[in-house]
Design a protein around this motif. Structure first.
Motif, PDB file in Angstrom:
ATOM      1  N   HIS A  82      -3.191  -4.348  -2.682  1.00 15.21           N
ATOM      2  CA  HIS A  82      -2.069  -4.551  -3.595  1.00 15.21           C
ATOM      3  C   HIS A  82      -1.766  -6.028  -3.830  1.00 15.21           C
ATOM      4  CE1 HIS A  82      -0.669  -0.360  -4.044  1.00 15.21           C
ATOM      5  NE2 HIS A  82      -1.228  -0.205  -2.864  1.00 15.21           N
TER       6      HIS A  82
ATOM      7  N   GLU B 216      -3.681  -4.432  15.983  1.00 13.58           N
ATOM      8  CA  GLU B 216      -4.347  -3.984  14.759  1.00 13.58           C
ATOM      9  C   GLU B 216      -5.271  -5.064  14.216  1.00 13.58           C
ATOM     10  OE1 GLU B 216      -1.785  -1.440  11.958  1.00 13.58           O
ATOM     11  OE2 GLU B 216      -0.333  -2.680  13.023  1.00 13.58           O
TER      12      GLU B 216
ATOM     13  N   ASN C 231      -0.612  -7.587   5.869  1.00 13.15           N
ATOM     14  CA  ASN C 231       0.130  -6.397   5.456  1.00 13.15           C
ATOM     15  C   ASN C 231      -0.580  -5.111   5.878  1.00 13.15           C
ATOM     16  OD1 ASN C 231       2.451  -7.399   4.254  1.00 13.15           O
ATOM     17  ND2 ASN C 231       1.464  -7.708   2.277  1.00 13.15           N
ATOM     18  N   TYR C 232      -1.896  -5.195   6.051  1.00 16.55           N
ATOM     19  CA  TYR C 232      -2.680  -4.035   6.450  1.00 16.55           C
ATOM     20  C   TYR C 232      -3.096  -4.100   7.920  1.00 16.55           C
ATOM     21  CZ  TYR C 232      -2.813  -3.485   1.419  1.00 16.55           C
ATOM     22  OH  TYR C 232      -2.455  -3.341   0.098  1.00 16.55           O
ATOM     23  N   ALA C 233      -2.594  -5.087   8.647  1.00 18.46           N
ATOM     24  CA  ALA C 233      -2.847  -5.202  10.091  1.00 18.46           C
ATOM     25  C   ALA C 233      -1.740  -6.070  10.681  1.00 18.46           C
ATOM     26  CB  ALA C 233      -4.220  -5.809  10.360  1.00 18.46           C
ATOM     27  N   GLU C 234      -0.499  -5.581  10.619  1.00 17.18           N
ATOM     28  CA  GLU C 234       0.650  -6.397  11.002  1.00 17.18           C
ATOM     29  C   GLU C 234       0.681  -6.676  12.502  1.00 17.18           C
ATOM     30  OE1 GLU C 234       4.476  -5.361   9.607  1.00 17.18           O
ATOM     31  OE2 GLU C 234       3.863  -5.056   7.539  1.00 17.18           O
TER      32      GLU C 234
ATOM     33  N   HIS D 116     -11.258  -4.913   4.606  1.00 18.98           N
ATOM     34  CA  HIS D 116     -10.236  -4.105   5.270  1.00 18.98           C
ATOM     35  C   HIS D 116      -8.970  -4.040   4.413  1.00 18.98           C
ATOM     36  CE1 HIS D 116      -7.871  -2.453   8.616  1.00 18.98           C
ATOM     37  NE2 HIS D 116      -6.937  -3.336   8.307  1.00 18.98           N
ATOM     38  N   ALA D 117      -8.575  -5.183   3.840  1.00 18.18           N
ATOM     39  CA  ALA D 117      -7.380  -5.198   2.984  1.00 18.18           C
ATOM     40  C   ALA D 117      -7.612  -4.427   1.694  1.00 18.18           C
ATOM     41  CB  ALA D 117      -6.982  -6.640   2.682  1.00 18.18           C
TER      42      ALA D 117
ATOM     43  N   ASP E 263      -9.732  -1.962   1.204  1.00 13.38           N
ATOM     44  CA  ASP E 263      -9.790  -0.533   1.516  1.00 13.38           C
ATOM     45  C   ASP E 263      -8.398   0.037   1.778  1.00 13.38           C
ATOM     46  OD1 ASP E 263     -12.523  -0.596   1.285  1.00 13.38           O
ATOM     47  OD2 ASP E 263     -12.915  -0.747   3.437  1.00 13.38           O
ATOM     48  N   GLY E 264      -7.498  -0.816   2.262  1.00 10.10           N
ATOM     49  CA  GLY E 264      -6.137  -0.365   2.515  1.00 10.10           C
ATOM     50  C   GLY E 264      -5.291  -0.247   1.266  1.00 10.10           C
ATOM     51  N   GLY E 265      -5.774  -0.716   0.138  1.00  8.20           N
ATOM     52  CA  GLY E 265      -5.020  -0.633  -1.121  1.00  8.20           C
ATOM     53  C   GLY E 265      -5.150  -1.878  -1.972  1.00  8.20           C
TER      54      GLY E 265
END
Length: 464
Positions: free
Chosen positions: A440, A410, A403-406, A433-434, A436-438
């Motif tokens: 969720h 990326e 979801n953070y590197a679709e 990385h995930a 840091d991206g949120g």
């Protein structure tokens, strides 16, 4: 977290407006914030009252204020008294000197001593709290975090990490403050050298519903094989954490049994997915880890993706929207996604009705169309095999990462350059990385380094 297409959800949001995480019927505390659900006020409708209309209804009864006494006119004298006019004690408890006109307070014994004034103590008076704290605080409200009767942990029992005073019940909550305790699966790591994996609860969910299995084995001819399996529990189903754990364990066991017999890795992967599906089906009607009977609706469900590296062959299998990526060590070469999602978004793109960007921006994008579970429409394991001609890394993950590197590019940028040499470090970096991206969702990543065999050293499976 994967979500089934048009699933029946029986949860309700936490009454805490700062949380709003889903809670299930019968829960005593919110698993995310520890809110006491037994004290949540009921809406007016639930109490049989019509909701109050804004600005409507009768206001509070008027206050009857006492009437001021009639004064003696503007020339009347007013008696005033200043704080310094009253007798008292100093900071050591000694009586301050009284002056003429002081009135005398009655002594605790019931009267003043002879002379009209209470005698000052012969020596300095010690404050009560300095000698006996209980004497002063016994009548004060107690700290609600302090353990009440029956809540104090006994020797050998778990202690609450939040209040440090309460006993942790069998359901994982503190009996004193209701705080949910960290679970064993909140963060899991495993490093076998040839493969490594990391799974994390994330920042928003109250439990980790992902699971993984990594192993090494040997084919029938002795060629080393490396296995990685990742599963993502379907959040809208019952017991998703148990479904992912059962599926990953069953698939790993099936692969470890099939590969030494000489079964082709792609065939072994197909059989492993079928076995994993049966393990999830068997949860229906069984007793959960919490001692509750299995549900008849919203059967346990999960997705699955797995990879096997054997000789020069790379076999991948999946059901659902968990993915596998190929990232070459030489980043001048192209990276690739090795799986296709069983999801609404993928169907829209395949049918030419939407672009990939449009489909994945839609709120229905993550509604999956394939999963493991008793209520799955039809089990259709997808399996493919590849023969990479250069060294690289296979990333096996749940949607909590992609979801953070679709995009493939990326994902390739997120994978460390030394991933093949340090797979555990690479898995940690990708989980970070995930987060840091949120963060969720739960996030699980397995990193499997791949190196093509030297000329003439291919296994029998890779040569077929």
């Amino acid at each position: 977290m994967a979500q089934k297409h048009q699933r029946d959800v029986s949860t309700s949001p936490c009454p805490n407006p700062a949380c709003r995480e889903p809670v299930e019927p019968g829960d005593l505390f919110c698993g995310a914030c520890g809110y006491d659900l037994t004290s949540a006020p009921l809406p007016d409708e639930a109490q049989g009252r019509a909701p109050a209309e804004p600005g409507g209804g009768a206001g509070p009864a008027p206050v009857s204020w006492p009437q001021a006494q009639a004064g003696g006119g503007p020339d009347a004298s007013v008696s005033t008294q200043h704080p310094g006019d009253l007798p008292g004690v100093d900071s050591h408890g000694a009586r301050l000197s009284a002056e003429s006109g002081d009135f005398v307070l009655p002594s605790p014994g019931g009267g003043a001593p002879a002379g009209g004034r209470p005698e000052a103590p012969a020596g300095p008076v010690r404050e009560a709290h300095a000698a006996d704290p209980a004497a002063v605080r016994a009548d004060l409200p107690q700290d609600p975090r302090a353990a009440g009767p029956g809540g104090s942990p006994q020797p050998g029992e778990a202690l609450c990490v939040a209040c440090r005073a309460g006993r942790v019940d069998s359901d994982g909550y503190c009996e004193n403050c209701g705080h949910a305790q960290p679970r064993e699966r909140d963060h899991v790591e495993r490093d076998l050298g040839a493969v490594a994996a990391v799974s994390d609860r994330g920042l928003r969910h109250h439990r980790n519903e992902d699971a993984f299995a990594v192993s090494t084995a040997a084919a029938g001819d002795g060629t080393p094989a490396v296995i990685a399996v990742v599963c993502d529990g379907v959040s809208s189903a019952a017991r998703p954490d148990e479904a992912s754990a059962a599926a990953s364990s069953a698939a790993e066991a099936a692969l470890l049994a099939a590969l030494p017999r000489g079964t082709h890795p792609q065939q072994a992967m197909h059989e492993a997915i079928v076995t994993a599906a049966q393990a999830v089906d068997d949860l229906v009607g069984s007793v959960s880890a919490a001692g509750e009977p299995g549900p008849v609706r919203n059967a346990p469900a999960c997705t699955i993706v797995g990879a096997v590296a054997l000789g020069g062959l790379l076999a991948v299998g999946w059901v659902g929207d968990s993915r596998a990526y190929w990232v070459p060590d030489d980043r001048t070469g192209p990276a690739a996604r090795l799986t296709e999602d069983d999801s609404w978004a993928a169907q829209m793109v395949a049918a030419g009705l939407m672009s990939e960007a449009e489909a994945y921006a839609d709120e229905r994008a993550h509604a999956i169309t394939g999963w493991l579970g008793a209520d799955a429409y039809e089990l259709e394991p997808h399996t493919v095999s590849f023969k990479p001609d250069r060294p690289g890394t296979v990333v096996v993950c749940t949607d909590g990462l992609w979801n953070y590197a679709e995009g493939v590019e990326e994902m390739a940028r997120a994978v460390p350059a030394d991933a093949s040499a340090r797979p555990l470090h690479a898995a940690r970096v990708l989980v970070g990385h995930a987060l840091d991206g949120g963060g969720h969702d739960n996030v699980t990543v397995a990193v499997l380094p791949f190196a093509p065999p030297v000329a003439g050293a291919e296994s029998a499976c890779a040569a077929t």
